[in-house]
Design a protein around this motif. Structure first.
Motif, PDB file in Angstrom:
ATOM      1  N   GLY A  33       0.814  -1.211   0.000  1.00 45.89           N
ATOM      2  CA  GLY A  33       0.000   0.000   0.000  1.00 45.89           C
ATOM      3  C   GLY A  33       0.848   1.260   0.000  1.00 45.89           C
ATOM      4  O   GLY A  33       0.371   2.331   0.337  1.00 45.89           O
ATOM      5  N   GLU A  41      -2.942   3.697  -4.101  1.00 53.68           N
ATOM      6  CA  GLU A  41      -4.038   4.610  -3.780  1.00 53.68           C
ATOM      7  C   GLU A  41      -5.406   3.934  -3.903  1.00 53.68           C
ATOM      8  O   GLU A  41      -6.392   4.412  -3.369  1.00 53.68           O
ATOM      9  CB  GLU A  41      -3.971   5.818  -4.721  1.00 53.68           C
ATOM     10  N   LYS A  42      -5.456   2.813  -4.632  1.00 54.65           N
ATOM     11  CA  LYS A  42      -6.763   2.165  -4.845  1.00 54.65           C
ATOM     12  C   LYS A  42      -7.163   1.212  -3.724  1.00 54.65           C
ATOM     13  O   LYS A  42      -8.263   0.689  -3.735  1.00 54.65           O
ATOM     14  CB  LYS A  42      -6.760   1.403  -6.182  1.00 54.65           C
ATOM     15  N   ASN A  43      -6.282   0.964  -2.768  1.00 54.60           N
ATOM     16  CA  ASN A  43      -6.599   0.092  -1.639  1.00 54.60           C
ATOM     17  C   ASN A  43      -7.154  -1.262  -2.058  1.00 54.60           C
ATOM     18  O   ASN A  43      -8.197  -1.696  -1.587  1.00 54.60           O
ATOM     19  CB  ASN A  43      -7.601   0.767  -0.706  1.00 54.60           C
ATOM     20  N   ILE A  44      -6.470  -1.901  -2.978  1.00 56.60           N
ATOM     21  CA  ILE A  44      -6.925  -3.206  -3.459  1.00 56.60           C
ATOM     22  C   ILE A  44      -6.565  -4.270  -2.426  1.00 56.60           C
ATOM     23  O   ILE A  44      -5.460  -4.267  -1.888  1.00 56.60           O
ATOM     24  CB  ILE A  44      -6.257  -3.523  -4.812  1.00 56.60           C
ATOM     25  N   ALA A  45      -7.520  -5.173  -2.141  1.00 57.96           N
ATOM     26  CA  ALA A  45      -7.250  -6.231  -1.177  1.00 57.96           C
ATOM     27  C   ALA A  45      -6.231  -7.208  -1.764  1.00 57.96           C
ATOM     28  O   ALA A  45      -6.268  -7.503  -2.951  1.00 57.96           O
ATOM     29  CB  ALA A  45      -8.530  -6.972  -0.838  1.00 57.96           C
TER      30      ALA A  45
END
Lengths: 427, 417
Positions: B78, B219-223
């Motif tokens: 992240g 920035e997209k906070n992908i799991a």
């Protein structure tokens, strides 16, 4: 030795970590001890005191030297010849942290400025024979010092007639985010300072942090404060944060949140996470969230809140007043108390004003309003707005077909959603 | 939404999830087909026909390999690349690197505005009009937009690359001749040919791409468990780039190449297509160049400002005001204003600018790849998602290839081959 002793009695001196790191140390008999690579200090609420000097040698790796008055005095005044009494193996004690490893080049929260900053240098103070961490340097002069360009920057600044802006953040306002050292060091010292942050500011800070730093921060502060902040952060960050927390803590935070906001967060989570968090929640809160999440859009249920005051209809006015004063801090809407019969059906409503002017022992049965305007969970928002416009109540109870109270829709809480409908209803 | 998932809905759910995650990979890859890239591909087609097409497949693989690593770092940690470099390698290394990034990226920004100016001229609009208008457009887009809205605009810009496949359709070359050219390496030992090959590799993988993709993925906070979809985004992006690049080579090969026309830039190619094939293809080519240049001119300054601010701990973000994030705004605005001005200075050697920006890219790339490889295989940062031993070996080998080629390109450019 004499010169060192006089030094320790001089006025307090400031020095920078970067000026001390990398210094080659030797003992008074001329033996080389190694390179100064770090300091170990203990996290305390006040300014942490340096306890060990960490010395690295090529042969033995990291060694620890106790921070005695003589040693620290010499180091603070730029010297490198120190006694090596007590030099031993290095291993951190619980609650101890390495100053350079934890702080230098890392991000920390400046609680006073309510922002995330990167540490360029650490300022230490030598005072009464001890060395303390007092400031972190986050400004351009600190950066220049690290790069060995300090003089250049100062000269340039003088030439253009300005002074380089010092940006020192007092340790009092620094919330470190890296967890290093022996064992899990919970950095939970900033409770008092963190409480000064508005939830909006805390939300901004959380958004700016990396996932691990976010978790470290959230774990270190009060759940109620986190809950308030989470309601204000960006959706994708909300979901990511709750997803990464352990379900117990996530459940605690969601319980503290406004139920409608908690539902929004829960619905963004992956199925498995939803289930484990819901399982960790208190029975009541879980039921509320499940109820709200079943609501269809544009119906009364979707703008309903399940936080309201209810009391058996057989109670007295003074009991109802006690309930209000006990719960007013927890429940947003306390202007009406809902009176329920033995089967949990809504029997009547009594307002705070009516309770205040009543006589204490008066039974609610004689006080409450029994001719009620109610809505069903599936009623359209348009019908709801017409009811608000017509009767001017502060809240409307939502009942199922059997007359059980499911929740209430308050005028204030539903205002944004109903606004377009008011315009139409008024026309 | 709290119901258990059902089998039939899970495919749609996956697709919906991909649409949400998609973006960083595809955008990064496409921006890479900027003014400099288009020039290289056009020259390859005009000078060597289809004989450079075979390099497209290896290039695609290399590109995917490199971008996959930064993409993975973005999802897992992240954090942005410059953040990781600062925390791991300290302030001196970071400062030097950031200085290089700033200079290199500024060179690229100048090249993009040069591309805008040249494309405008083909439509008969003087640079004095196109350059300021585009600069303002780009500045406002980012200043007034949010991350999400900007990403949508960028994804639309990706669609406009369809101009190149369209050109191929207009030209209608014999497709039977084209397909074998992809799989049959036809290596000539002429130095000009080799420089062109290296040039294709060099322009396709540029240093800013790694910073940009990692930052926008972070920035997209992908799991982490959805990482496979994010990787798909990178892979799709890699293939789209090489399809567009191939279309440019093909278009130029069957027109300019067949007639023996020599060109110096992508704009030359667009101009030369007019008399040979007709106005439509010329305009499609010019439009493609304009789109690519505007697109890259908006992403490069943004990416540069984010990268630097992150490294030095200055506040970033388009949602902050000037008071809170002065460094970010000053950097971003200065890059655009100076870049645009440089394209307007009369007598500015724009072809040379483009050339030197490619040289700088080539010098910086190996350095950045070195840091990426160290970070991506670090278990402390990446846990179980660190590069495995075999994969790491593959990455080092591929990177080694890339570094050799890109340094070779620099040497060849500097020697003026």
């Amino acid at each position: 030795m004499n010169s060192v002793e006089t030094q320790s009695q001089t006025a307090p001196t400031f020095c920078f970590l970067s000026n001390m790191l990398g210094r080659r140390l030797s003992s008074p008999d001329g033996r080389r001890l190694g390179t100064l690579t770090d300091f170990a200090a203990t996290l305390t609420e006040r300014y942490p005191e340096v306890e060990w000097v960490v010395i690295t040698t090529r042969r033995e790796g990291r060694m620890a030297l106790p921070a005695t008055a003589v040693t620290m005095g010499t180091l603070a005044s730029g010297g490198s010849v120190i006694p090596d009494t007590g030099l031993g193996r290095f291993s951190l004690r619980p609650q101890q942290f390495l100053v350079r490893e934890t702080l230098l080049d890392k991000q920390v929260v400046d609680v006073q400025g309510a922002k995330v900053v990167r540490v360029n240098d650490v300022q230490l103070l030598f005072h009464q024979d001890r060395l303390y961490i007092v400031h972190v340097d986050v400004g351009l002069p600190g950066l220049a010092r690290r790069l060995g360009l300090e003089r250049l920057v100062r000269v340039t600044a003088t030439l253009i007639g300005k002074r380089p802006k010092e940006e020192l953040v007092s340790w009092k306002y620094v919330q470190p985010l890296n967890e290093t050292g022996a064992g899990p060091v919970r950095i939970s010292l900033r409770q008092e300072q963190m409480r000064l942050l508005h939830s909006g500011e805390l939300a901004d800070i959380i958004e700016e942090l990396d996932p691990e730093e976010r978790l470290a921060l959230v774990r270190s502060i009060d759940t109620a404060q986190v809950a308030d902040a989470i309601e204000e952060i960006d959706e994708s960050v909300q979901a990511a944060l709750i997803r990464d927390l352990d379900s117990e803590l996530a459940a605690d935070i969601l319980e503290e949140m406004e139920p409608a906001a908690a539902v929004d967060v829960v619905e963004m989570l992956p199925q498995e996470t939803q289930q484990s968090i819901m399982a960790a929640m208190e029975e009541d809160e879980r039921e509320q969230i499940e109820l709200l999440s079943r609501a269809e859009e544009d119906t009364a249920a979707s703008v309903m809140t399940v936080e309201y005051l209810s009391i058996p209809a057989s109670s007295t006015a003074s009991q109802a007043l006690e309930l209000v004063s006990a719960e007013a801090g927890n429940v947003e809407f306390f202007h009406y108390v809902y009176c329920l019969d033995e089967e949990g059906r809504l029997a009547g409503v009594v307002s705070l004003r009516e309770l205040l002017v009543s006589e204490g022992g008066q039974p609610l049965a004689g006080l409450m309003r029994t001719r009620l305007t109610t809505v069903g969970p599936g009623d359209r928002l348009q019908d709801l707005s017409e009811a608000f416009l017509k009767f001017r109540f502060l809240a409307l109870p939502v009942m199922d077909e059997s007359g059980r109270l499911l929740g209430i829709v308050t005028f204030q809480h539903s205002f944004d959603e109903l606004l377009p409908h008011y315009a139409r209803a008024a026309a | 939404m709290l119901k258990p998932s059902q089998g039939s809905r899970s495919l749609w759910r996956r697709i919906a999830l991909f649409l949400a995650i998609m973006g960083p990979g595809i955008i990064t890859a496409n921006v890479d087909n900027d003014a400099g890239g288009l020039t290289t591909y056009s020259q390859a087609g005009a000078n060597f026909g289809l004989s450079t097409l075979w390099i497209m497949l290896p290039v695609t693989l290399l590109l995917i390999l490199v971008q996959e690593m930064v993409n993975r770092m973005g999802v897992v940690t992240g954090r942005g690349l410059s953040d990781m470099i600062r925390e791991r390698f300290g302030v001196k290394v970071t400062f030097t690197l950031m200085l290089l990034v700033l200079v290199t990226n500024f060179g690229n920004v100048m090249a993009e505005f040069a591309g805008i100016a040249a494309a405008g001229q083909i439509f008969g609009v003087p640079p004095a009009a196109t350059v300021p208008v585009c600069a303002l457009l780009v500045w406002f887009l980012v200043m007034k937009g949010s991350y999400k809205s900007v990403e949508k605009v960028f994804l639309v810009a990706c669609l406009f690359y369809v101009a190149y496949p369209l050109t191929v359709l207009v030209i209608a070359p014999p497709f039977r001749e084209i397909l074998p050219a992809f799989t049959r390496p036809s290596i000539s030992l002429s130095s000009a040919y080799i420089v062109t090959l290296i040039g294709i590799v060099g322009t396709t993988i540029a240093p800013w791409m790694q910073f940009y993709q990692q930052a926008s993925v972070a920035e997209k906070n992908i799991a982490v468990k959805d990482y496979s979809l994010s990787r798909l985004d990178t892979i799709v992006g890699g293939f789209v780039v090489s399809i567009v690049a191939s279309c440019i080579v093909i278009s130029c090969a069957f027109t300019l190449g067949a007639q023996g026309v020599r060109i110096e830039s992508a704009a030359d190619a667009a101009r030369a297509l007019g008399p040979l094939v007709g106005r439509a293809s010329s305009w499609l080519f010019a439009f493609g160049l304009l789109n690519a240049s505007v697109f890259a001119a908006s992403i490069l300054p943004l990416s540069t400002s984010y990268t630097l601010c992150e490294a030095f701990g200055w506040e970033t973000g388009v949602d902050k005001d000037f008071e809170t994030a002065p460094h970010f705004y000053i950097l971003y605005t200065a890059l655009i204003v100076l870049g645009a001005l440089s394209a307007l200075v009369p007598g500015m050697p724009l072809v040379k600018v483009m050339f030197w920006s490619q040289v700088l890219n080539g010098i910086l790339l190996p350095v950045i790849l070195f840091f990426i490889l160290i970070l991506a295989s670090d278990r402390r940062e990446m846990g179980t998602h660190a590069n495995g031993r075999v994969y790491n070996l593959l990455c080092w080998a591929a990177t080694g290839c890339l570094v050799l080629m890109s340094l070779g390109y620099v040497v060849a450019l500097a020697a003026g081959v």
